[in-house]
Design a protein around this motif. Structure first.
Motif, short mmCIF file in Angstrom:
data_model
loop_
_atom_site.label_atom_id
_atom_site.label_comp_id
_atom_site.label_asym_id
_atom_site.label_seq_id
_atom_site.Cartn_x
_atom_site.Cartn_y
_atom_site.Cartn_z
N ASP A 36 -20.66 -25.65 81.85
CA ASP A 36 -21.86 -25.96 82.64
C ASP A 36 -22.46 -27.23 82.05
OD1 ASP A 36 -24.07 -26.07 84.21
OD2 ASP A 36 -24.83 -24.08 83.70
N LEU A 38 -24.06 -29.80 83.13
CA LEU A 38 -25.49 -30.05 83.42
C LEU A 38 -26.16 -28.69 83.64
CD1 LEU A 38 -25.32 -33.05 85.94
CD2 LEU A 38 -25.78 -33.12 83.51
N ARG A 39 -26.77 -28.09 82.59
CA ARG A 39 -26.86 -28.59 81.26
C ARG A 39 -26.58 -27.52 80.21
NH1 ARG A 39 -33.00 -30.23 81.78
NH2 ARG A 39 -32.90 -28.40 83.09
N ALA A 40 -26.38 -26.25 80.68
CA ALA A 40 -26.40 -25.13 79.72
C ALA A 40 -25.41 -25.27 78.56
CB ALA A 40 -26.17 -23.82 80.46
N GLU A 77 -34.45 -20.92 82.03
CA GLU A 77 -34.49 -21.95 83.06
C GLU A 77 -34.06 -21.34 84.39
OE1 GLU A 77 -31.91 -23.94 85.77
OE2 GLU A 77 -31.15 -22.81 84.10
N ASP A 79 -33.47 -22.94 88.43
CA ASP A 79 -33.52 -24.11 89.31
C ASP A 79 -33.94 -25.38 88.56
OD1 ASP A 79 -32.66 -22.60 91.44
OD2 ASP A 79 -34.69 -22.04 92.02
N GLY A 80 -33.52 -25.47 87.32
CA GLY A 80 -33.76 -26.68 86.53
C GLY A 80 -35.05 -26.67 85.74
N ASN A 90 -34.08 -25.83 79.41
CA ASN A 90 -32.63 -26.02 79.25
C ASN A 90 -32.28 -27.48 78.99
OD1 ASN A 90 -30.00 -25.14 79.20
ND2 ASN A 90 -29.71 -25.39 81.40
N THR A 109 -30.01 -18.97 81.84
CA THR A 109 -30.05 -20.13 82.74
C THR A 109 -29.53 -19.73 84.12
OG1 THR A 109 -27.84 -20.96 82.24
CG2 THR A 109 -29.61 -21.64 80.75
N THR A 110 -29.72 -20.60 85.08
CA THR A 110 -29.37 -20.24 86.46
C THR A 110 -27.89 -19.89 86.62
OG1 THR A 110 -31.01 -21.89 87.12
CG2 THR A 110 -29.64 -20.99 88.87
N ASN A 111 -27.03 -20.74 86.09
CA ASN A 111 -25.58 -20.55 86.32
C ASN A 111 -24.76 -20.32 85.05
OD1 ASN A 111 -25.59 -21.37 89.31
ND2 ASN A 111 -26.60 -23.10 88.32
N GLY A 112 -25.15 -21.00 83.98
CA GLY A 112 -24.33 -20.96 82.76
C GLY A 112 -24.22 -19.56 82.16
N TRP A 156 -22.86 -24.21 90.95
CA TRP A 156 -24.27 -24.00 91.29
C TRP A 156 -24.36 -22.83 92.27
CZ3 TRP A 156 -28.70 -25.47 89.16
CH2 TRP A 156 -29.88 -25.19 89.86
N HIS A 209 -26.42 -31.53 92.01
CA HIS A 209 -27.26 -31.23 90.84
C HIS A 209 -27.82 -32.51 90.22
CE1 HIS A 209 -29.15 -28.61 88.14
NE2 HIS A 209 -28.43 -28.91 87.07
N LEU A 213 -31.72 -32.93 89.39
CA LEU A 213 -32.25 -33.32 88.08
C LEU A 213 -32.92 -34.69 88.13
CD1 LEU A 213 -29.32 -32.18 85.73
CD2 LEU A 213 -31.49 -31.05 86.06
O1 3SL Z 1 -27.44 -23.55 85.85
C1 3SL Z 1 -27.59 -23.65 84.66
O2 3SL Z 1 -27.19 -22.82 83.87
C2 3SL Z 1 -28.35 -24.84 84.17
O3 3SL Z 1 -27.56 -25.58 83.33
C3 3SL Z 1 -28.99 -25.60 85.29
S1 3SL Z 1 -30.04 -26.88 84.78
O4 3SL Z 1 -29.26 -28.05 84.39
O5 3SL Z 1 -30.88 -26.47 83.69
O6 3SL Z 1 -30.85 -27.25 85.93
#
Ligand code: 3SL
Length: 258
Positions: A36, A38-40, A77, A79-80, A90, A109-112, A156, A209, A213
């Motif tokens: 991930d 960006l950014r996790a 985090e 949605d950023g 994050n 975090t959202t996705n990581g 995402w 993304h 950001l």
């Molecule tokens: O989705 C995640 O885990 C983040 O990395 C998303 S963000 O870069 O912090 O928006």
């Protein structure tokens, strides 16, 4: 043209373009690299390079709040944006901080962290954290293990994204001399990486993304930072419910031959 003959008993390399496709992969006996960029995963590498003892990834904010209530440092985090009431969001820059030295930090975090949970739930043998920041160290370790490898792109909200796929392609390129079997998904990622490599930021600037950001949150410097290779020689790996840097002082004595 004749296709090259491939020894089907050797380990393979695959790229799971989104957590929703995880069922398509056999993860037993495989190393799963969570991506991930960006950014996790960039942020986790930064935290370890700045002395964090461990990171505890959790999928939900409720779990993160429980850790916070128990006195842990906690990052959250969605949605950023940083969720109110937590110590960090994050951004890798907020972990360049001496207050995290020797600390166990919960992160959601959202996705990581969702991708990490999916890898655990699907029985991955080893789970590593990958980003451009630790690309070389990660590939060195993976080559030496000689197991099947799946790069699991966090994407995402279950959609594939450009930046994680480009990173997966960078790994494929680096692993190429040592592996002989590459799934088509690995070839897709490698082709994308070859096109994007020297102008990654230019390439990524059209991605969704990046827009989120850059325009909504105005955190261009995080994007620039996340695309720089080999800024942190760390090897974050999951042991039970915690991630430790396998090369760091706190991983000593942990079972490394899992
Ligand atoms: O989705 C995640 O885990 C983040 O990395 C998303 S963000 O870069 O912090 O928006």
């Amino acid at each position: 043209m004749r296709p090259p003959k491939i020894d089907r008993t050797t380990p393979w390399v695959g790229v799971c373009l989104s957590p929703i496709l995880i069922n398509q992969f056999e993860l037993k006996d495989s190393i799963v690299v969570i991506v991930d960029v960006l950014r996790a995963t960039t942020t986790m590498c930064t935290a370890f390079d700045n002395g964090a003892r461990s990171m505890i990834p959790v999928a939900t904010l409720e779990e993160a709040r429980d850790y916070k209530a128990k006195g842990f440092l906690a990052a959250a985090e969605r949605d950023g944006e940083q969720i109110q009431g937590f110590d960090f969001g994050n951004s890798p820059f907020s972990f360049m901080n001496s207050s995290i030295k020797g600390k166990d930090i919960c992160i959601s975090t959202t996705n990581g962290t969702h991708a990490i949970k999916e890898a655990v739930d699907h029985g991955a043998t080893e789970i590593l954290i990958g980003s451009f920041a630790n690309l070389s160290r990660l590939c060195e370790y993976v080559k030496q293990r000689g197991r099947n490898v799946v790069m699991l792109c966090a994407g995402w909200k279950d959609r594939p994204n450009l930046e994680d796929t480009i990173f997966a392609g960078a790994m494929v390129r680096s692993l190429r001399p040592d592996f002989h079997r590459f799934e088509d998904t690995a070839l897709i990622a490698e082709t994308l990486f070859r096109n994007a490599n020297r102008r990654k930021r230019y390439f990524i600037r059209n991605s969704s993304h990046f827009h989120r950001l850059y325009h909504k949150l105005q955190i261009q410097k995080d994007v620039k930072y996340a695309l720089r290779p080999d800024t942190h020689s760390v090897l974050p790996k999951l042991f039970g419910d915690r991630i430790y840097d396998l090369d760091g002082p706190y991983a000593k004595g942990l079972e490394s031959d899992s």
